[in-house]
Design an enzyme around this catalytic site. Structure first.
Site, PDB file in Angstrom:
ATOM      1  N   GLU A  31       0.843  -1.208   0.000  1.00 15.05           N
ATOM      2  CA  GLU A  31       0.000   0.000   0.000  1.00 15.05           C
ATOM      3  C   GLU A  31       0.873   1.250   0.000  1.00 15.05           C
ATOM      4  O   GLU A  31       1.882   1.301   0.711  1.00 15.05           O
ATOM      5  CB  GLU A  31      -0.880  -0.048   1.249  1.00 15.05           C
ATOM      6  CG  GLU A  31      -2.293   0.409   1.050  1.00 15.05           C
ATOM      7  CD  GLU A  31      -3.096  -0.441   0.084  1.00 15.05           C
ATOM      8  OE1 GLU A  31      -3.109  -0.120  -1.127  1.00 15.05           O
ATOM      9  OE2 GLU A  31      -3.718  -1.410   0.528  1.00 15.05           O
ATOM     10  N   HIS A  32       0.485   2.220  -0.807  1.00 16.90           N
ATOM     11  CA  HIS A  32       1.230   3.476  -0.930  1.00 16.90           C
ATOM     12  C   HIS A  32       2.664   3.246  -1.420  1.00 16.90           C
ATOM     13  O   HIS A  32       3.565   4.019  -1.102  1.00 16.90           O
ATOM     14  CB  HIS A  32       1.221   4.266   0.390  1.00 16.90           C
ATOM     15  CG  HIS A  32      -0.126   4.860   0.695  1.00 16.90           C
ATOM     16  ND1 HIS A  32      -0.538   6.071   0.186  1.00 16.90           N
ATOM     17  CD2 HIS A  32      -1.173   4.374   1.415  1.00 16.90           C
ATOM     18  CE1 HIS A  32      -1.770   6.324   0.606  1.00 16.90           C
ATOM     19  NE2 HIS A  32      -2.182   5.306   1.335  1.00 16.90           N
ATOM     20  N   GLY A 118     -16.541   4.948  -2.632  1.00 16.86           N
ATOM     21  CA  GLY A 118     -15.808   5.516  -1.490  1.00 16.86           C
ATOM     22  C   GLY A 118     -15.400   4.468  -0.474  1.00 16.86           C
ATOM     23  O   GLY A 118     -15.141   4.773   0.682  1.00 16.86           O
ATOM     24  N   GLY A 120     -12.855   2.231  -1.081  1.00 16.79           N
ATOM     25  CA  GLY A 120     -11.480   1.793  -1.323  1.00 16.79           C
ATOM     26  C   GLY A 120     -11.398   0.627  -2.292  1.00 16.79           C
ATOM     27  O   GLY A 120     -10.397  -0.066  -2.356  1.00 16.79           O
ATOM     28  N   SER A 122     -11.827   1.082  -5.566  1.00 20.87           N
ATOM     29  CA  SER A 122     -11.492   1.677  -6.866  1.00 20.87           C
ATOM     30  C   SER A 122     -12.667   1.754  -7.830  1.00 20.87           C
ATOM     31  O   SER A 122     -12.527   1.466  -9.017  1.00 20.87           O
ATOM     32  CB  SER A 122     -10.354   0.906  -7.541  1.00 20.87           C
ATOM     33  OG  SER A 122      -9.178   1.145  -6.865  1.00 20.87           O
ATOM     34  N   SER A 124     -13.712   4.422  -8.858  1.00 21.58           N
ATOM     35  CA  SER A 124     -13.351   5.471  -9.822  1.00 21.58           C
ATOM     36  C   SER A 124     -12.471   4.916 -10.940  1.00 21.58           C
ATOM     37  O   SER A 124     -12.694   5.221 -12.114  1.00 21.58           O
ATOM     38  CB  SER A 124     -12.689   6.668  -9.128  1.00 21.58           C
ATOM     39  OG  SER A 124     -11.518   6.275  -8.470  1.00 21.58           O
ATOM     40  N   ASP A 168      -4.379   1.098  -9.256  1.00 22.01           N
ATOM     41  CA  ASP A 168      -5.808   0.817  -9.400  1.00 22.01           C
ATOM     42  C   ASP A 168      -6.187   0.586 -10.857  1.00 22.01           C
ATOM     43  O   ASP A 168      -6.845  -0.393 -11.202  1.00 22.01           O
ATOM     44  CB  ASP A 168      -6.651   1.974  -8.833  1.00 22.01           C
ATOM     45  CG  ASP A 168      -6.343   2.230  -7.372  1.00 22.01           C
ATOM     46  OD1 ASP A 168      -5.711   1.365  -6.744  1.00 22.01           O
ATOM     47  OD2 ASP A 168      -6.726   3.309  -6.869  1.00 22.01           O
TER      48      ASP A 168
HETATM   49  C1  GLA Z   1      -5.194   4.759  -3.893  1.00 28.17           C
HETATM   50  C2  GLA Z   1      -4.441   5.165  -5.154  1.00 28.17           C
HETATM   51  C3  GLA Z   1      -3.431   4.085  -5.563  1.00 28.17           C
HETATM   52  C4  GLA Z   1      -2.542   3.693  -4.390  1.00 28.17           C
HETATM   53  C5  GLA Z   1      -3.382   3.420  -3.143  1.00 28.17           C
HETATM   54  C6  GLA Z   1      -2.546   3.190  -1.922  1.00 28.17           C
HETATM   55  O1  GLA Z   1      -6.011   3.645  -4.125  1.00 28.17           O
HETATM   56  O2  GLA Z   1      -5.339   5.380  -6.215  1.00 28.17           O
HETATM   57  O3  GLA Z   1      -2.663   4.545  -6.659  1.00 28.17           O
HETATM   58  O4  GLA Z   1      -1.557   4.659  -4.154  1.00 28.17           O
HETATM   59  O5  GLA Z   1      -4.280   4.468  -2.854  1.00 28.17           O
HETATM   60  O6  GLA Z   1      -1.793   2.038  -2.062  1.00 28.17           O
END
Ligand code: GLA
Length: 381
Positions: A31-32, A118, A120, A122, A124, A168
């Site tokens: 993540e991140h 919203g 998490g 994805s 979007s 994503d």
């Molecule tokens: C969001 C962003 C991704 C990624 C995650 C964290 O989903 O769109 O690109 O950075 O946060 O891992």
């Protein structure tokens, strides 16, 4: 869902539509790390948005959101960010085709699905990739999937204002049934790792907290990581991102760091190490070891990267104490959304009951729990 969206299209518009399915994604670990040119391990899932789209002769783009029961129409030569939040994800995609010198013809589009917004997962990216794919098919432009991933990511940057990494959109577009994608976010090379889920299940628990804080804090984390890279680059000019930094190296230069920036950077370096360990565990079919890396990932996100929240932490704590749960962590950008839980198949019912008994959303409601299956990426339906 496909049939519903097709019907919605036919009720409102004319012509024979192209139908596209575009899924949400989970991220098992990593993540991140994507915008730090590290590694991620996402997979596309069996929750998706369907698009029905066909050209019209009116020189307008007409969108109908079935889930929101809302419409947005704009003239084809007036593509710019608008006040309607959901429409920006779609307009952002068209804008990228236009920037690339393409003439996008007027069209009608109905869309909708079952990816919670919203949370998490994805939704979007699913919208962006789905529309990019649908336009490409409708007009036979012949873009590669990688080009469409980049179009979708730019749409998010420019029309949603989130400087997201590539995970994503990549996962949504390239996902495959029962496979996790080990993606190198620098080279964009990837490996598909089989996820043998015969005895396990992936369950998501929605905190019920919408991650609205996420975009400003997200962009802030990016800057903090960049600040760390700037310090370290002085000592080794070949360092381009945290991907190039070892724990030893950053530890040597700790004195020069502001404490927060140091924590952010070490989190990222450690998360890449955890991802490697998790992939090895997955290849060995060792789900216990995999789950441990998930718990450690959550701790890093909570304590060093500080993108968790009390609700996410509580859900992970409950999971940890529940029989048959091998791992749990917050997922995605953070500040709300879902936790992802790796649960033994025979313990799923007990897990659900325990969560429902011990957690309520901030509005005092029972949380939504989704059992997800790893399914294919964006494509014709
Ligand atoms: C969001 C962003 C991704 C990624 C995650 C964290 O989903 O769109 O690109 O950075 O946060 O891992």
């Amino acid at each position: 869902m496909k049939e519903i969206i097709k019907q919605v299209f036919t009720d409102r518009f004319e012509g024979k539509p192209v139908i596209v399915r575009s899924p949400g994604r989970v991220n098992l670990i990593g993540e991140h790390t994507d915008y730090n040119e590290g590694f991620v391990l996402p997979a596309s899932i069996d929750k998706a948005i369907y698009f029905a789209i066909a050209p019209n002769r009116d020189n307008v783009f007409r969108f109908y959101s079935y889930d929101l029961m809302d419409e947005y129409v704009t003239e084809i030569d007036k593509i710019e960010p608008c006040d309607k939040h959901w429409a920006n994800y779609l307009l952002g995609v068209i804008a990228q085709f236009v920037k690339d010198g393409k003439q996008v013809m007027g069209f009608d589009c109905a869309f909708g699905g079952d990816i919670p917004i919203g949370a998490g997962l994805s939704s979007s990216a699913a919208i962006e990739c789905g529309l990019a794919y649908a336009i490409d098919k409708m007009q036979k432009f012949g873009y590669s999937t990688m080009e469409m991933v980049k179009i979708s990511q730019k749409a998010e940057h420019e029309y949603a204002g989130v400087m997201c990494g590539i995970m994503d959109q990549f996962a949504v577009m390239h996902g495959q049934i029962n496979k996790a994608i080990k993606l190198d976010c620098r080279s964009l090379e990837y490996e598909l790792l089989p996820v043998k889920m015969e005895n396990y299940k992936l369950l998501l628990v929605n905190t019920g907290v919408k991650h609205s804080l996420a975009s400003s804090e997200y962009n802030k984390r990016r800057n903090e990581c960049a600040a760390g890279v700037k310090i370290l680059k002085k000592y080794n000019s070949s360092i381009q991102s945290l991907r190039d930094v070892s724990l030893d190296f950053i530890q040597k230069h700790k004195a020069e760091f502001d404490e927060i920036v140091y924590d952010r950077c070490t989190y990222v370096i450690e998360e890449n190490i955890r991802l490697d360990a998790a992939c090895e565990a997955l290849n060995n079919g060792d789900f216990t070891a995999f789950g441990n890396q998930m718990y450690l990932s959550h701790r890093g996100l909570k304590e060093k990267y500080e993108v968790s929240c009390v609700e996410l932490d509580l859900l992970v704590d409950i999971a940890k104490k529940t029989r048959g749960v091998l791992g749990a962590r917050m997922m995605g950008g953070g500040f709300g959304g879902c936790t992802i839980n790796l649960v033994k198949k025979n313990a799923v019912a007990n897990f659900k009951n325990t969560i429902l008994a011990q957690y309520k959303t901030p509005e005092g409601k029972e949380p939504e729990i989704y059992e997800v299956v790893i399914d294919g990426g964006t494509g014709l339906a």
